[in-house]
Design an enzyme around this catalytic site. Sequence first.
Site, PDB file in Angstrom:
ATOM      1  N   GLU A  63      33.235 117.565  27.843  1.00  0.00           N
ATOM      2  CA  GLU A  63      33.027 116.257  28.481  1.00  0.00           C
ATOM      3  C   GLU A  63      31.759 116.290  29.318  1.00  0.00           C
ATOM      4  OE1 GLU A  63      36.572 115.326  30.661  1.00  0.00           O
ATOM      5  OE2 GLU A  63      37.555 114.473  28.911  1.00  0.00           O
ATOM      6  N   ASP A 207      22.988  96.664  14.748  1.00  0.00           N
ATOM      7  CA  ASP A 207      24.053  97.484  14.178  1.00  0.00           C
ATOM      8  C   ASP A 207      23.555  97.946  12.813  1.00  0.00           C
ATOM      9  OD1 ASP A 207      26.237  98.668  13.110  1.00  0.00           O
ATOM     10  OD2 ASP A 207      27.647  97.069  13.616  1.00  0.00           O
ATOM     11  N   THR A 233      26.567 104.406  12.168  1.00  0.00           N
ATOM     12  CA  THR A 233      27.441 105.481  11.693  1.00  0.00           C
ATOM     13  C   THR A 233      26.556 106.559  11.085  1.00  0.00           C
ATOM     14  OG1 THR A 233      27.574 104.424   9.545  1.00  0.00           O
ATOM     15  CG2 THR A 233      29.357 103.940  11.057  1.00  0.00           C
ATOM     16  N   ARG A 242      31.338 112.138   9.285  1.00  0.00           N
ATOM     17  CA  ARG A 242      31.908 110.897   9.806  1.00  0.00           C
ATOM     18  C   ARG A 242      31.639 110.846  11.314  1.00  0.00           C
ATOM     19  NH1 ARG A 242      34.721 107.029   7.566  1.00  0.00           N
ATOM     20  NH2 ARG A 242      34.149 108.015   5.611  1.00  0.00           N
TER      21      ARG A 242
HETATM   22  C1  LIG Z   1      30.848 100.671   8.961  1.00  0.00           C
HETATM   23  C2  LIG Z   1      30.397  99.763  10.008  1.00  0.00           C
HETATM   24  C3  LIG Z   1      30.844  99.888  11.329  1.00  0.00           C
HETATM   25  C4  LIG Z   1      31.995 100.769  11.734  1.00  0.00           C
HETATM   26  O1  LIG Z   1      31.905 102.094  11.489  1.00  0.00           O
HETATM   27  P1  LIG Z   1      33.211 103.011  11.591  1.00  0.00           P
HETATM   28  O2  LIG Z   1      32.658 104.396  11.591  1.00  0.00           O
HETATM   29  O3  LIG Z   1      34.054 102.675  10.418  1.00  0.00           O
HETATM   30  O4  LIG Z   1      33.895 102.700  12.875  1.00  0.00           O
HETATM   31  C5  LIG Z   1      30.281  99.067  12.301  1.00  0.00           C
HETATM   32  N1  LIG Z   1      29.339  98.170  11.972  1.00  0.00           N
HETATM   33  C6  LIG Z   1      28.910  97.999  10.717  1.00  0.00           C
HETATM   34  C7  LIG Z   1      27.865  96.963  10.435  1.00  0.00           C
HETATM   35  C8  LIG Z   1      29.413  98.779   9.691  1.00  0.00           C
HETATM   36  O5  LIG Z   1      29.007  98.569   8.440  1.00  0.00           O
END
Ligand SMILES: *Cc1c(COP(=O)(O)O)cnc(C)c1O
Length: 422
Positions: A63, A207, A233, A242
Amino acid sequence: MTSPTFWGPDFEALEQQDPEIAQLLLAELDRQRTGLQLIASENLTSPAVLAAFGSVLSNKYAEGYPGRRYYGGCEVVDRAEELAINRAKELFGAEHANVQPHSGASANLAAYAAFTKPGDKVLALSLAQGGHLTHGSPVNFSGQWFNPIHYTVRKDTEFIDYDEVRALAIEHRPRMIIAGATAYPRLVDFAIFREIADEVGAILMVDAAHFIGLVAGKAIPSPVPYADVVCFTTHKVLRGPRGGMILSKAEHAKEIDKAVFPKMQGGPLMNAVAAKAVVLKECATKPYQNYAAQVIKNAQTLAAELNTHGLRPVSGGTDTHLVLIDLQGAGVTGKEAERRCDISKITLNKNSIPYDPQPPMISSGIRVGTPSITTQGMQEAQMAEVATLIADTVKETDDNKLKAVAARVNELAAKFPAYPRA
Ligand SMILES: *Cc1c(COP(=O)(O)O)cnc(C)c1O
């Protein structure tokens, strides 16, 4: 079923101790090797990444951040996290990197936590047209704690309606604007989003979960110079473990770090952090850049080939790794197409298309992506065959005949094995 060369004595120990799980690992490996893996958000990560991910770093509590931990014994994992941070900053030309988010959704939650308060307005792409659950869905924290406003794509072009983004921003004055999506095949114009965010004094969050791998491979423009914060991600096109990651301007570094820990998460997954460092090193190589370029060439070729079968690519094509297909011309729903593809061992997902007349659980589209099959070594030459297999499957009304398509799928996949055999 055979185990891959990179599963050594550890796998034999697992087989001894827990044969049920060992068999499932082999069965999943077999599944990944035999069908066509066309889920746009998946990839086949390297044995090196898997080795770091399945390592003793999983045992360590850490942490805090390098040099500022709440636990002793962090001198080794500190170096792993510093490598990951420095590689991320260098690869993306970012001023700050946080490599601890457990997933893309966690990274997004941290961005909300850093910049917004419950009740704030957030402007993002409509979920029905490609936005993510974390962009204001009523079943997600983002829709329950915040006040989402959604922009759309134009009906005629199916490209983002930037005029509408600007108009909604001026009308609602959102605290944060989100660019980036989960089922949008086109490039996003980050410069326009930056302009709009500046006009209304909003934070610009990109994102980049889906396309960050293409940015890493220098195949498409980067959001980093434009965004206050970029969340993504590490397991989609990027091809890492992951997990999630956040890049930001230096001025936001403290807020982002505090948002990830202690506001939102506890101890980081140091095995995942090390595996992120491994993939970031891979991404800085010429072979990875060639890979990223090939992913796009394959997707563009696949889109054109699908079109010749009467399967219309939404927006007329793609600039990225994914193709959204409108099935209305083929007279089949997304749900039924996905079921047929399951039988022929083509793994993909049903997906709403813009202005879809069907509800999301049925939908009128499917989404396909080229990250995995490109990792397997497929090129433009194979895309005509992949398109034919998809078309033959989604148009086939007799399940028995789909078995023959499955045999052809298997034959193609066998020529491009996912992992080396022991
Ligand atoms: C896949 C995705 C996420 C979420 O990712 P996880 O690892 O499944 O939580 C968030 N935003 C977008 C645009 C995605 O395509």
